[in-house]
Design a protein around this motif. Structure first.
Motif, short mmCIF file in Angstrom:
data_model
loop_
_atom_site.label_atom_id
_atom_site.label_comp_id
_atom_site.label_asym_id
_atom_site.label_seq_id
_atom_site.Cartn_x
_atom_site.Cartn_y
_atom_site.Cartn_z
N ARG A 127 38.81 53.93 47.28
CA ARG A 127 38.31 52.62 47.70
C ARG A 127 37.80 51.80 46.54
O ARG A 127 38.13 50.61 46.39
CB ARG A 127 37.21 52.81 48.74
CG ARG A 127 36.72 51.52 49.39
CD ARG A 127 35.82 51.84 50.57
NE ARG A 127 35.42 50.65 51.29
CZ ARG A 127 34.20 50.12 51.27
NH1 ARG A 127 33.25 50.69 50.53
NH2 ARG A 127 33.92 49.05 51.96
N VAL A 128 36.98 52.39 45.67
CA VAL A 128 36.41 51.61 44.57
C VAL A 128 37.49 51.25 43.55
O VAL A 128 37.53 50.11 43.05
CB VAL A 128 35.23 52.35 43.91
CG1 VAL A 128 35.68 53.58 43.12
CG2 VAL A 128 34.44 51.41 43.00
N LEU A 129 38.39 52.18 43.25
CA LEU A 129 39.44 51.89 42.26
C LEU A 129 40.43 50.86 42.80
O LEU A 129 40.86 49.96 42.06
CB LEU A 129 40.17 53.17 41.86
CG LEU A 129 39.37 54.17 41.03
CD1 LEU A 129 40.22 55.41 40.74
CD2 LEU A 129 38.91 53.55 39.71
N SER A 130 40.78 50.98 44.06
CA SER A 130 41.72 50.01 44.63
C SER A 130 41.09 48.62 44.71
O SER A 130 41.76 47.61 44.48
CB SER A 130 42.16 50.48 46.02
OG SER A 130 43.32 49.79 46.45
N SER A 131 39.80 48.57 45.03
CA SER A 131 39.11 47.27 45.05
C SER A 131 39.13 46.63 43.68
O SER A 131 39.41 45.42 43.52
CB SER A 131 37.67 47.45 45.54
OG SER A 131 37.63 47.93 46.86
N LEU A 132 38.82 47.41 42.62
CA LEU A 132 38.90 46.90 41.26
C LEU A 132 40.31 46.45 40.92
O LEU A 132 40.52 45.44 40.24
CB LEU A 132 38.45 47.97 40.26
CG LEU A 132 36.96 48.29 40.18
CD1 LEU A 132 36.73 49.51 39.30
CD2 LEU A 132 36.18 47.10 39.62
N ASP A 133 41.30 47.21 41.37
CA ASP A 133 42.69 46.90 41.06
C ASP A 133 43.11 45.58 41.70
O ASP A 133 43.77 44.75 41.07
CB ASP A 133 43.59 48.04 41.54
CG ASP A 133 44.87 48.17 40.74
OD1 ASP A 133 44.87 47.82 39.53
OD2 ASP A 133 45.89 48.61 41.31
N VAL A 134 42.69 45.36 42.94
CA VAL A 134 42.99 44.09 43.61
C VAL A 134 42.32 42.93 42.90
O VAL A 134 42.94 41.90 42.59
CB VAL A 134 42.55 44.16 45.09
CG1 VAL A 134 42.61 42.76 45.73
CG2 VAL A 134 43.41 45.13 45.87
N LEU A 135 41.03 43.10 42.61
CA LEU A 135 40.25 41.99 42.04
C LEU A 135 40.65 41.67 40.61
O LEU A 135 40.45 40.55 40.13
CB LEU A 135 38.76 42.31 42.12
CG LEU A 135 38.20 42.43 43.55
CD1 LEU A 135 36.76 42.91 43.51
CD2 LEU A 135 38.31 41.09 44.28
N SER A 136 41.24 42.65 39.89
CA SER A 136 41.67 42.42 38.51
C SER A 136 43.13 41.97 38.44
O SER A 136 43.65 41.74 37.35
CB SER A 136 41.50 43.69 37.68
OG SER A 136 42.40 44.71 38.12
N GLY A 137 43.80 41.89 39.57
CA GLY A 137 45.21 41.50 39.56
C GLY A 137 46.14 42.63 39.18
O GLY A 137 47.25 42.39 38.71
N GLY A 138 45.71 43.88 39.38
CA GLY A 138 46.58 45.02 39.09
C GLY A 138 46.48 45.51 37.66
O GLY A 138 47.49 45.78 37.01
#
Length: 426
Positions: A106-117
């Motif tokens: 959850r935390v890594l995917s949230s960062l990935d979404v917010l950083s544009g991948g």
């Protein structure tokens, strides 16, 4: 070649004396420091940066004398750095030994979404019981079980990340359709160590899920990396050591059923750049002379998970057995010391300087030449660049060495796309 910056949210990286260098700013508690550093590395077109992490103080000596430590959780630092950059990859270390896979995913995917991948997950299993005790456990799992758990954690994370098909997020105001349930999948996972049941809540990023990074060096760690890692971080000590590791890992990747080109091998180097060769050597002698000998053995003990203080400092390190702790870390130390038959005390001093990885010292031209030699002779696919002063090491490298690598056609001038996976596969 690929370039990734090695960072820790504390006073040192590999070099124990980094915080004592007069030009090191020691602003590791200042958000602006990390944001500026990320922009510097992006201007240098680095593939990425990543934060190594430790979850406890190693021991009282390293705490009191400023050894390797993480004073902040790197996750919020990466979030801030993502806001001030647009292309550089951002890596976070998370141990599979303590957190449940849903929390990690959850935390890594949230960062990935917010950083544009642009997120990478550096997977570790942890080496010391002190970290386990911070989570209310007496000790880590036995070595092989730590990787059994890591396999389960990663498998569940990947399953959760695959829960959203393309187009699942509809957001149609007119019809009122928010999510297309037909394009969502339930995760049903129950293993010996971890599990998850339900629908993952975080939509996928442009790269679908974080890049997988790993640094295991034991036989089991290498098997894990060969099966899963897109980036492998390794400490090697000479070109021949690099070539041996590189050939073996590429063979393991192929035998695991993957394309060897899909797993990049990055070796750690500590560049020290000077206007002349003599100035660079003076810089090297100065920073290495700041290492506190009292930290060497505790530092190496903490890194390997072995209590090396019980051995005489004049005992050849090759005569010490390692039945507990991190077998891979200890094997790397043995590999780096066997040629000179170093004693425990000598090895500890060297370890506190660069963790026995090469210090590449010289003018920008000679540093570039040495990196080119490692790269073109199949020692690696690129480098984990580690500082000896902060932020000066990275500023000097991006200003003076990167342009030479670019001129020689060894390194990119522009990012190939917007995601980290696009960058490392280009």
């Amino acid at each position: 070649m690929k370039l990734v910056a090695f960072l820790m949210a504390g006073p040192t990286c590999h070099h124990h004396a980094m915080w004592r260098h007069p030009q090191t700013e020691n602003r590791f508690l200042d958000p602006a420091f990390w944001e500026t550093l990320a922009r510097t590395l992006e201007v240098g077109r680095f593939d990425g940066l990543f934060f190594a992490d430790v979850l406890s103080f190693y021991n009282e000596t390293t705490m009191a004398r400023g050894g390797q430590m993480s004073l902040l959780d790197p996750v919020p630092l990466v979030a801030m750095m993502a806001r001030t950059t647009s292309r550089i990859g951002l890596g976070v270390t998370m141990s599979t030994s303590f957190q449940e896979p849903y929390a990690i995913a959850r935390v890594l995917s949230s960062l990935d979404v917010l950083s544009g991948g642009r997120i990478a997950w550096n997977i570790v299993t942890s080496a010391g019981d002190l970290e386990a005790q911070m989570f209310g456990k007496e000790a880590l799992l036995p070595r092989n079980e730590r990787y059994d758990r890591a396999e389960e954690v990663l498998k569940v994370c990947l399953d959760l990340w695959a829960g959203w098909a393309d187009g699942a997020l509809v957001l149609d105001k007119e019809s009122g359709d928010f999510i297309d349930q037909a394009k969502m999948r339930h995760t049903e996972a129950a293993g010996k160590y971890v599990g998850a049941r339900g629908v993952f809540t975080v939509p996928p990023s442009p790269q679908r899920h974080p890049v997988i990074m790993q640094a295991g060096s034991s036989p089991r760690g290498r098997d894990f990396a060969a099966s899963h890692a897109e980036l492998v971080f390794t400490l090697q000590h000479s070109l021949s050591d690099m070539q041996e590791f590189y050939a073996e890992m590429k063979d393991r990747v192929g035998k695991s059923g993957r394309n060897p080109d899909d797993c990049a091998i990055l070796v750690s180097v500590d560049p020290i750049v000077g206007e002349t060769e003599s100035l660079a050597r003076e810089k090297q002698a100065y920073i290495n002379g700041l290492v506190d000998p009292r930290v060497g053995i505790p530092f190496m003990s903490a890194h390997t998970g072995l209590d090396l203080s019980k051995y005489p400092i004049d005992k050849p390190i090759i005569d010490i057995s390692a039945e507990t702790g991190s077998r891979g870390s200890f094997d790397i130390i043995l590999q780096g010391t066997k040629a000179k038959n170093l004693t425990l005390g000598e090895a500890a001093s060297h370890f506190a300087i660069s963790e026995l990885c090469p210090q590449v010292v010289g003018t920008p031209e000679t540093v570039a030449e040495e990196l080119q030699e490692f790269f073109e002779n199949k020692g690696c696919d690129g480098f984990i660049v580690t500082p000896t002063e902060m932020p000066g090491s990275f500023e000097a490298f991006t200003r003076s060495v990167v342009p030479i690598l670019q001129k020689r056609g060894l390194f990119r001038r522009e990012y190939p796309g917007s995601t980290l996976r696009e960058t490392i596969k280009a």
